[in-house]
Design an enzyme around this catalytic site. Structure first.
Site, PDB file in Angstrom:
ATOM      1  N   ALA A 244     -26.007 -14.230   2.635  1.00 55.46           N
ATOM      2  CA  ALA A 244     -26.272 -12.843   2.210  1.00 55.46           C
ATOM      3  C   ALA A 244     -27.114 -12.746   0.945  1.00 55.46           C
ATOM      4  CB  ALA A 244     -24.993 -12.033   2.048  1.00 55.46           C
ATOM      5  N   ALA A 245     -27.626 -13.854   0.429  1.00 57.32           N
ATOM      6  CA  ALA A 245     -28.511 -13.773  -0.734  1.00 57.32           C
ATOM      7  C   ALA A 245     -29.779 -12.988  -0.384  1.00 57.32           C
ATOM      8  CB  ALA A 245     -28.864 -15.164  -1.238  1.00 57.32           C
ATOM      9  N   GLY A 246     -30.385 -13.317   0.757  1.00 58.11           N
ATOM     10  CA  GLY A 246     -31.583 -12.601   1.186  1.00 58.11           C
ATOM     11  C   GLY A 246     -31.310 -11.140   1.479  1.00 58.11           C
ATOM     12  N   ASP A 247     -30.162 -10.848   2.084  1.00 54.92           N
ATOM     13  CA  ASP A 247     -29.806  -9.460   2.375  1.00 54.92           C
ATOM     14  C   ASP A 247     -29.544  -8.683   1.091  1.00 54.92           C
ATOM     15  OD1 ASP A 247     -30.009  -9.971   5.098  1.00 54.92           O
ATOM     16  OD2 ASP A 247     -27.886 -10.460   5.297  1.00 54.92           O
TER      17      ASP A 247
END
Length: 302
Positions: A244-247
């Site tokens: 979820a870093a990119g999200d």
């Protein structure tokens, strides 16, 4: 308002010492069940960063559906346009190794029936932003983008999971966000020889008039708009889990744009949100809030 047309999943997450190779079984000590899905993650990230957010997508009529929507509901994302369909709620099966790297298998389930028709019930305007990913049918993304562009709003496409975007969809995109792997897939699909994400983002800007943004993991982010390059280093953090870093980056970036920030300010806030997400386990449980983002932006960039 930010409208997210995208996936809603349940994540089953297990820690492992190392990720398995082909045909290999690796044992994990336990597992956790979290709400997830790229669409839902980005909707929650935008909401926690301070934006008004409406989610458009689909879940099944099973027990996982309520769990998948639980944190979105708790944080005040508008869920009135999430359909219930006769298919299982989407699921992601995630293994995370001791270094925080992950391996993910996604089963679409109800996401394969997600429809953008709900957008026709909304009064869209030039201040609105549509946020798209690639875990729902692309023809639905195309229709949603057409509706938003007709209303004069902006369209952001996060090319994740990696894949070649339909030319008609790419023609409607104002901002394209890719990681290093997704940048390579994009370049190959367009017949470009570039392999450097920075160069790919630059070419998107120069040749397609699309604001090109490439996230570079621990190395930060680069963005190109109207021939101007913005390059930011990531804050130093202790990585626990990169899920979820990119999200988190994408949702917080969109929220900053909706709040009136320019590209540089939005990149700062997205980069900080993505970095903070790496410091905690899980997808949606790791997504930071506006106060945390503002604090680390102040420490890192001011």
């Amino acid at each position: 308002m930010i409208l997210v047309f995208g996936s809603i999943n349940i994540d089953l997450v297990t820690p492992v010492e190392r990720l398995p190779g082909a045909g290999e079984t690796v044992l994990g000590p336990d597992y956790a069940v979290h709400p997830g899905g790229k669409g839902a993650n980005q909707a929650l990230a935008a909401r926690r960063a301070g934006a008004a957010v409406t989610m458009v997508g689909a879940t099944g009529r099973d027990g996982f559906g309520e769990t998948a929507l639980s944190l979105l509901a708790a944080d005040g994302v508008d869920l009135a346009y999430v359909a219930q369909v006769d298919a299982p709620t989407g699921a992601a099966f995630i293994a995370i190794d001791s270094e925080g790297a992950n391996q993910i298998i996604v089963a679409a389930g109800a996401n394969a029936q997600a429809s953008p028709d709900a957008l026709k019930q909304l009064t869209l305007g030039s201040e609105d932003i549509l946020l798209l990913q690639r875990e729902v049918p692309e023809d639905g993304c195309l229709e949603a983008a057409r509706l938003m562009k007709h209303a004069g709003g902006r369209v952001i496409l996060n090319l994740a999971p990696a894949g070649a975007p339909a030319p008609a969809l790419l023609d409607l995109v104002d901002i394209l966000i890719v990681n290093e792997h997704e940048a390579l897939v994009l370049a190959q699909s367009l017949g470009w020889p570039e392999r450097d994400p920075d160069a790919i983002a630059q070419r998107l800007d120069a040749e397609r008039g699309i604001i090109g943004i490439a996230t570079l993991g621990a190395a930060g982010v680069v963005g190109w708009q109207s021939g101007v390059r913005r390059r930011l280093e990531a804050p130093r953090v202790t990585v626990v889990d990169t899920v979820a870093a990119g999200d988190s980056f994408t949702g917080a970036f969109a929220a900053a744009l909706a709040a009136g920030y320019g590209l540089s300010g939005a990149l700062q806030r997205g980069l900080v949100a993505g970095s903070l997400a790496c410091t905690r386990a899980g997808a949606q449980p790791s997504i930071p809030r506006a106060e945390e983002i503002a604090t680390l932006v102040g420490q890192s960039f001011l």
